[in-house]
Design an enzyme around this catalytic site. Structure first.
Site, PDB file in Angstrom:
ATOM      1  CB  CYS A   1      -0.274   0.302 -17.948  1.00 56.66           C
ATOM      2  SG  CYS A   1      -1.389   0.412 -16.528  1.00 56.66           S
TER       3      CYS A   1
ATOM      4  CB  CYS B   1      -1.528  -2.205 -13.005  1.00 48.57           C
ATOM      5  SG  CYS B   1      -3.034  -1.511 -13.720  1.00 48.57           S
ATOM      6  CB  SER B   2       0.285  -4.858 -16.575  1.00 45.57           C
ATOM      7  OG  SER B   2      -0.689  -5.629 -15.912  1.00 45.57           O
ATOM      8  CB  CYS B   3      -4.204  -1.158 -18.609  1.00 44.09           C
ATOM      9  SG  CYS B   3      -4.903  -1.106 -16.946  1.00 44.09           S
TER      10      CYS B   3
HETATM   11 FE    FE Z   1      -2.910  -1.099 -15.809  1.00 45.02          FE
END
Ligand code: FE
Length: 208
Positions: free
Chosen positions: A114, A117-119
């Protein structure tokens, strides 16, 4: 930490000290929240139990083992991942409304990141690990995937194509790794035990 510590030893002690610090700090916060009536007496335990038993990488591993064992299931899963996991009694819920499954083959290796961000596909893999959120990982994986894979201990043949999938708030990707040779007669339970969290995002290979 004492002055006579050097190198790795010092680093190790430093990590241990900060772990103790954060554990103590977390405990203090938990007690304070309870005292003020912001959380119930067993709220934290319930959350921990949830991530230990209901939502974690064991769900994803179950999906992979089933896909390896049942080609018709794999086809349905790849056409509609949410419907596919529902067949196994898994819920998609928050952070997994639109799952997409990609499959590693002899010619293509898929990696998920991602960049923003951190999906992460929570219903299948639980909480995102530290490395996935690391800004350096997120920047490098799209620019030099082979070098990053090497850092993860994964060497791919030169001719294998690498596909990078950028998970987002809209779509969360999930990788079916290649089934290791020599596992032809293995049960789904046995197969599931081989599958790491990293393998289900393309950062590990499954070995028997
Ligand atoms: Fe994300």
């Amino acid at each position: 930490m004492t002055k006579e510590n050097h190198g790795d030893h010092e680093h190790h002690n430093h990590l241990r000290e900060s772990e103790t610090y954060y554990a103590a700090r977390t405990k203090a916060l938990e007690s304070l929240f309870r005292e003020k009536g912001l959380i119930g007496i067993d709220t934290v335990d319930r959350v921990i139990r949830f991530f230990e038993h209901d939502m974690g990488p064991f769900n994803g591993a179950k999906v992979v083992a089933k896909a390896w064992s049942d080609p018709a299931f794999k086809a349905r899963l790849m056409a509609d991942a949410n419907a596919g996991i529902a067949e196994l009694g898994l819920k998609d819920g928050i952070e997994g409304e639109n799952l997409r499954v990609v499959e590693n083959t002899a010619t293509v290796h898929n990696v998920v990141c991602c960049t923003l961000c951190s999906c992460w596909p929570w219903p299948l893999l639980g909480l995102p690990p530290y490395w996935f959120k690391d800004p350096v990982f997120r920047a490098r994986i799209v620019r030099e995937p082979r070098a990053v894979l090497l850092d993860f201990g994964v060497t791919l043949p030169k001719e294998k194509k690498i596909e990078i999938w950028d998970s987002s708030a809209q779509v969360r990707y999930f990788v079916i790794p290649e089934r290791p040779a020599g596992t032809e007669n293995w049960s789904e339970e046995q197969l599931a035990k081989l599958v790491s969290t990293e393998a289900m995002q393309g950062l590990d290979l499954v070995k028997a």
